[in-house]
Design an enzyme around this catalytic site. Structure first.
Site, PDB file in Angstrom:
ATOM      1  CG  ASP A   1       1.500  56.211  58.038  1.00  0.00           C
ATOM      2  OD1 ASP A   1       0.556  56.994  57.885  1.00  0.00           O
ATOM      3  OD2 ASP A   1       2.544  56.402  58.259  1.00  0.00           O
TER       4      ASP A   1
ATOM      5  CG  HIS B   1      -2.056  48.582  63.689  1.00  0.00           C
ATOM      6  ND1 HIS B   1      -1.827  47.902  64.433  1.00  0.00           N
ATOM      7  CD2 HIS B   1      -1.659  47.758  62.115  1.00  0.00           C
ATOM      8  CE1 HIS B   1      -1.115  46.682  63.957  1.00  0.00           C
ATOM      9  NE2 HIS B   1      -0.950  46.663  62.742  1.00  0.00           N
TER      10      HIS B   1
END
Ligand code: BDR
Ligand code: CA
Length: 305
Positions: free
Chosen positions: A9, A239
């Site tokens: 995303d 992340h």
């Protein structure tokens, strides 16, 4: 070479992860699938195409789900990633287009064609992966591993005190994936909160790799500013790059084998907790050699143009 598909995303740390994959000599990036999350699925698809073009890759991009499996749609996380997904960088139209297959159809086909070899690396909400699992009962067994960025076992959440953002944005999909028979590795906040990059680190990468390191540096201002507002970190978390690095360098992490389930309602929605049923174990990454992961990330990004 590890064959990887990244479900993404994009998103600032997604861009870092995809450029890392482009730079990694031990990764064959077969394609990208786009999902809502940090941005809408239309912007995610556009941004995935832009990243592929910027990095000079030629792999396909498939558009994925627009909304979570059961929950109503969430607002994109524009306070973290900017309205267009890449911080302050304005929207740009890519020249390429997404393929005709949906993300779930593409994932099912690729898992069959590369049976036992494909490492799936989801770094957004797990809706596309759940849809692929539902589309083909053999999908979970056809993929070699699912190495996902998401969840938190002992660290607490980042979007609520219980939940990590990717799982929170579609807990029902995450539950489908954790309950499946796939081999799952969870690269969650327990480790990603230990891997931090500073403003100086982004400057060093931009100096070494002016085009792509420079693009990451341009995006990083917005992301670092968000982390400053959170107040507890010296830099921003890597992340999504951590999950891509775990695909090829699992020895840099220590995992605990536990069955994981996802809380799907109430205040704790999106929490990843110990399952009480007979499902298989997930490898939950609990410790990391954070210096080694960061060094690998920075040195490979620095090799880019
Ligand atoms: C995850 O959520 C998104 O904002 C990031 O891109 C990452 O995938 C971190 O919780
Ligand atoms: Ca992401």
């Amino acid at each position: 070479m590890t064959k990887i598909i990244i479900d993404t995303d994009p998103g600032i740390d997604d861009a870092m992860a995809i450029f890392y994959a482009a730079a990694a000599p031990d990764i064959e990036l077969l394609g990208l699938t786009a999902i809502f999350g940090n941005v809408t699925v239309d912007i995610a698809t556009r941004n995935a195409l832009r990243l592929i073009e910027a990095a000079g890759l030629e792999c396909p991009v498939a558009r994925g789900a627009e909304t979570p499996l059961e929950l109503p749609p969430f607002e994109p996380s524009s306070h973290v990633h900017g309205r267009e997904g890449f911080g302050d960088i304005p929207a740009q139209v890519p020249t390429g287009q997404a393929i005709k297959e949906t993300a779930a159809e593409y994932l099912v086909r690729m898992a069959r064609e590369h049976k036992g070899e494909l490492v799936l690396c989801p770094i957004g909400p797990l809706t596309n992966i759940a849809l692929a699992t539902q589309l083909d009962p053999e999908f979970a067994q056809n993929v070699a591993r699912i190495v996902l960025m998401g969840g938190s076992y002992e660290e607490g959440g980042n979007i609520t005190s219980y939940a990590e953002a990717n799982i929170y944005h579609d807990p029902h999909a995450a539950e489908v994936v954790f309950a499946s028979s796939a081999r799952i590795e969870m690269v969650g906040l327990d480790v990603t909160h230990q891997i931090l990059c500073t403003k100086e680190d982004f400057s060093a990468m931009a100096n070494a790799a002016p085009k792509l390191g420079g693009m990451l540096q341009d995006m990083s201002h917005f992301y670092l500013h968000f982390y400053e507002t959170v107040g507890k970190f010296d830099g921003c978390s890597l992340h999504d790059p951590a999950a891509v690095i775990a695909c090829t360098h699992p020895h840099l992490f220590t995992a605990k084998e536990v069955p994981i389930t996802v809380t799907c309602k109430g205040e704790e929605s999106g929490a990843t907790v110990l399952a009480g049923d007979a499902r298989g174990n997930t490898s939950v990454y609990m410790q990391v050699d954070s210096e080694a992961v960061k060094e690998l990330f920075m040195s490979r990004i620095s090799d880019l143009p």
